[in-house]
Design an enzyme around this catalytic site. Structure first.
Site, PDB file in Angstrom:
ATOM      1  N   LYS A 128      -2.184 124.137 160.348  1.00  0.00           N
ATOM      2  CA  LYS A 128      -2.052 124.684 158.992  1.00  0.00           C
ATOM      3  C   LYS A 128      -0.621 124.487 158.489  1.00  0.00           C
ATOM      4  O   LYS A 128       0.275 124.160 159.278  1.00  0.00           O
ATOM      5  CB  LYS A 128      -2.460 126.155 158.993  1.00  0.00           C
ATOM      6  CG  LYS A 128      -1.615 127.030 159.881  1.00  0.00           C
ATOM      7  CD  LYS A 128      -2.340 128.320 160.235  1.00  0.00           C
ATOM      8  CE  LYS A 128      -1.400 129.237 160.986  1.00  0.00           C
ATOM      9  NZ  LYS A 128      -2.111 130.336 161.643  1.00  0.00           N
ATOM     10  N   TYR A 181      30.440 130.138 147.959  1.00  0.00           N
ATOM     11  CA  TYR A 181      30.071 131.133 146.958  1.00  0.00           C
ATOM     12  C   TYR A 181      30.392 132.547 147.433  1.00  0.00           C
ATOM     13  O   TYR A 181      30.219 132.873 148.608  1.00  0.00           O
ATOM     14  CB  TYR A 181      28.573 131.066 146.669  1.00  0.00           C
ATOM     15  CG  TYR A 181      28.173 129.897 145.804  1.00  0.00           C
ATOM     16  CD1 TYR A 181      28.682 129.749 144.519  1.00  0.00           C
ATOM     17  CD2 TYR A 181      27.288 128.943 146.280  1.00  0.00           C
ATOM     18  CE1 TYR A 181      28.306 128.671 143.724  1.00  0.00           C
ATOM     19  CE2 TYR A 181      26.903 127.866 145.491  1.00  0.00           C
ATOM     20  CZ  TYR A 181      27.425 127.737 144.210  1.00  0.00           C
ATOM     21  OH  TYR A 181      27.058 126.684 143.442  1.00  0.00           O
TER      22      TYR A 181
END
Ligand SMILES: *Cc1c(COP(=O)(O)O)cnc(C)c1O
Length: 358
Positions: free
Chosen positions: A34, A254
Site C-alpha cells: 500500500k 529560518y
C-alpha cells in the site's frame, strides 16, 4: 538537474522476502504494498517481490496498477469494497476483498453476478479500527458462506494494535480472542504484520502480512531493521550545493533557531520538506557527508537543509549527502523527527528522482 535521488535496492527487497520466509517458515507471505509500496514505487516493488504469494493493497486503484504491470498473484484489497460498483472491477481484475463490515456483506448479498469473489473476513480483536467484533464472527461467516457470489474458501484475519511490543498483554489477548472466535470455522488464518512475524511466532497462521520488514524498516522501539536481519530497500541522497563560513554567534536558517558556537563551516544540501525530508527533523539529526556522520543544524526548509561541517574539513560542493538508507537507518532519522520510518519513506514527493539498483 536536482541531485535529490532515492535509490531502491531491488536485491534488498528480495533478500528481505527471503528473511520473512525464514522467520515464518510455515506461512505464505502477503507482501503489503500500500501507499505506493511504502513510497518505494508499487510496480517496482511488485517486480522485485515476484516471489511473494500475494500482494496487499489499500484500494482497487492499486490493484489496477498491479494487474496492468502483469502481476498474476492474488491481490487483496485490505479495506474492502466501498461501493457496490466496486464488485465488477474486483471480478474483472481477480482481486480478493477484505470484508470487515455488515454493509459490505449487504453489498455482496445484493450482487447478482454468480462468479465467486475471494473474501478475507476481518475480525476486530482489540485494534478497534476495522473488523467484526469476535462475537459476530460466526454469523458473518455463515452469511458469507451462504452467498453464491462468495468463494467457499473464506480466509480469516485480524490485525494487531501493539505487536511491536514483544511482551504486550493486548497482543496475547488479541490472539486468544481470534482463536476463540474462529475455532471450528474452515479457512486459512492470518494475524501477523511485520512486528507480529518478529515477535509473535505463535501467531503466524497460514498467511503473514509483511509490509515494513520487506522494506527493511522496523517499528520496534529502539531497534532497526538490521537488528532482525533486514536490509534497507531505499537510500535517499543528495549533494552539497554550498559551503559557507559562519561566525561564532551568527544564526543559521529560518527563525534563527541555531547559533554557531564558533567560527565554522556550514554545508547546504539540496533536499527539504518539498522532497519529503521531515520538516520536524531537529538540529542534531544525522546525515552522512562523504559517508561520515554530520548533523543537520537549523530549520529544514522546503528545498534545502544546513549541515554542521565541523570535522569535515575536506568537504566540497558536489559531495554526496545521504539522508537515510545504507549506512544511516531511517528509524534513527524518524526518531529525530518524532515519527516512524514508514512515514518517512511514504512521504517522498514526486520531484525526487527514483533509480533502481541491484
Ligand atoms: C499495513 C498492513 C499490514 C503490514 O503492516 P507492517 O507493519 O508494515 O508489516 C498488514 N496488515 C494490514 C491489514 C495492514 O493494513
Amino acid at each position: 538537474m536536482r541531485a535529490t535521488c532515492a535509490t531502491i535496492h531491488l536485491g534488498a527487497l528480495r533478500e528481505n522476502l527471503r528473511r520473512v520466509r525464514e522467520l515464518a517458515p510455515g506461512a505464505r507471505v502477503m507482501a503489503v504494498v500500500k501507499a505506493d509500496g511504502y513510497g518505494h514505487g508499487l510496480e517496482r516493488v511488485a517486480r522485485a517481490l515476484e516471489g511473494a504469494d500475494a500482494f496487499g493493497v489499500a484500494g482497487i486503484a492499486d490493484g489496477q496498477r498491479l494487474r496492468a504491470a502483469g502481476v498474476s498473484q492474488r491481490i487483496v484489497v485490505l479495506s474492502g469494497l466501498d461501493e457496490t460498483c466496486d464488485l465488477a472491477e474486483m471480478r474483472r481484475l481477480r482481486l480478493d476483498t477484505v470484508v470487515h463490515h455488515e454493509a459490505q456483506i449487504d453489498a455482496l448479498a445484493a450482487d447478482r453476478d454468480p462468479r465467486p469473489l475471494r473474501v478475507w473476513l476481518k475480525l476486530d480483536t482489540g485494534m478497534h479500527r476495522l473488523g467484526f467484533p469476535p462475537e459476530r464472527a460466526r454469523d458473518a461467516y455463515a452469511r458469507l458462506r451462504a452467498l453464491p457470489c462468495v468463494d467457499k474458501d473464506i480466509a480469516l484475519m485480524t490485525h494487531f494494535a501493539n505487536s511491536d511490543v514483544f511482551d504486550d498483554a493486548l497482543t496475547t489477548q488479541q490472539i486468544d480472542r481470534f482463536d476463540r472466535a474462529v475455532s471450528g470455522l474452515d479457512g486459512e488464518r492470518s494475524l501477523s504484520n511485520s512486528a507480529g512475524i518478529l515477535g509473535w511466532p505463535e501467531a503466524q497462521g497460514q498467511w503473514v502480512r509483511a509490509g515494513g520488514a520487506l522494506y527493511g524498516i522496523s517499528v520496534v522501539a529502539g531497534r532497526i531493521g538490521a537488528d532482525f536481519g533486514f536490509r534497507p530497500a531505499m537510500t535517499l541522497a543528495t549533494k552539497l550545493v554550498a559551503i559557507n563560513r559562519v561566525r561564532r554567534g551568527e544564526h543559521v536558517g529560518y527563525a534563527a533557531t541555531w547559533e554557531a558556537p564558533e567560527d565554522m563551516l556550514v554545508g547546504v544540501a539540496a533536499i527539504g520538506y518539498g522532497d519529503g525530508y521531515p520538516r520536524h527533523a531537529e538540529s542534531g539529526t544525522p546525515v552522512l557527508v562523504n559517508g561520515t556522520r554530520a548533523n543537520v543544524v537549523g530549520r529544514v526548509s522546503m528545498d534545502l537543509i544546513t549541515i554542521d561541517l565541523r570535522g569535515h574539513a575536506g568537504a566540497k560542493i558536489g559531495d554526496p549527502v545521504v539522508l537515510w538508507g545504507r549506512g544511516l537507518p531511517v528509524e534513527e532519522i524518524a526518531q529525530h523527527a518524532d515519527t516512524i520510518g514508514y512515514d518517512l519513506t511514504c512521504g517522498i514527493t514526486r520531484r525526487v528522482r527514483f533509480v533502481e539498483e541491484e
